[in-house]
Design a protein around this motif. Structure first.
Motif: not given
Length: 133
Positions: A1-8
């Protein structure tokens, strides 16, 4: 989930930067190719005291004021003169551009910038102004 937020977030930053770059470079109005407007008969030459590019253009501009005495050529120093700086900003706004720097010539909506283009292009405009008188 943390990776998705960083990507966004990273994607948002890239899109925002690209949008700003587009507004600055691609959407900026280009100087008009032909003069038009109320100040077509006034030639503004803006320069900065101590600017080496302006110093290179100065003899040419002095020659043009002598060669075309009936043309209203206004030579305005804009780095140290606040009144001239206001004229510089206003004339460029009327031409539809942000002040690009010096040396610069503005005739109505026509803008000529730089130590190469001013000597190469200005005299044709001065001849046209002189013919109108």
């Amino acid at each position: 989930m943390d990776r998705v937020i960083k990507f966004v977030v990273a994607l948002f930053v890239v899109i925002a930067a690209a949008s700003v770059a587009y507004l600055i470079f691609a959407a900026a109005p280009a100087p008009a190719a032909a003069s038009s407007g109320a100040n077509d008969s006034i030639v503004y030459y803006f320069y900065g005291q101590g600017c080496p590019h302006c110093a290179a253009v100065e003899p040419f501009m002095e020659n043009m004021t002598t060669k075309y005495p009936d043309v209203d050529i206004r030579m305005l120093e804009v780095w140290y003169n606040q009144t001239n700086q206001q004229v510089y900003t206003q004339v460029n706004a009327q031409a539809g551009i942000s002040p690009p720097g010096v040396p610069e010539v503005v005739i109505g909506k026509t803008v000529i910038i730089g130590q190469q283009d001013i000597p190469d292009k200005l005299e044709g405009y001065l001849q046209a102004i002189e013919k109108k008188k």
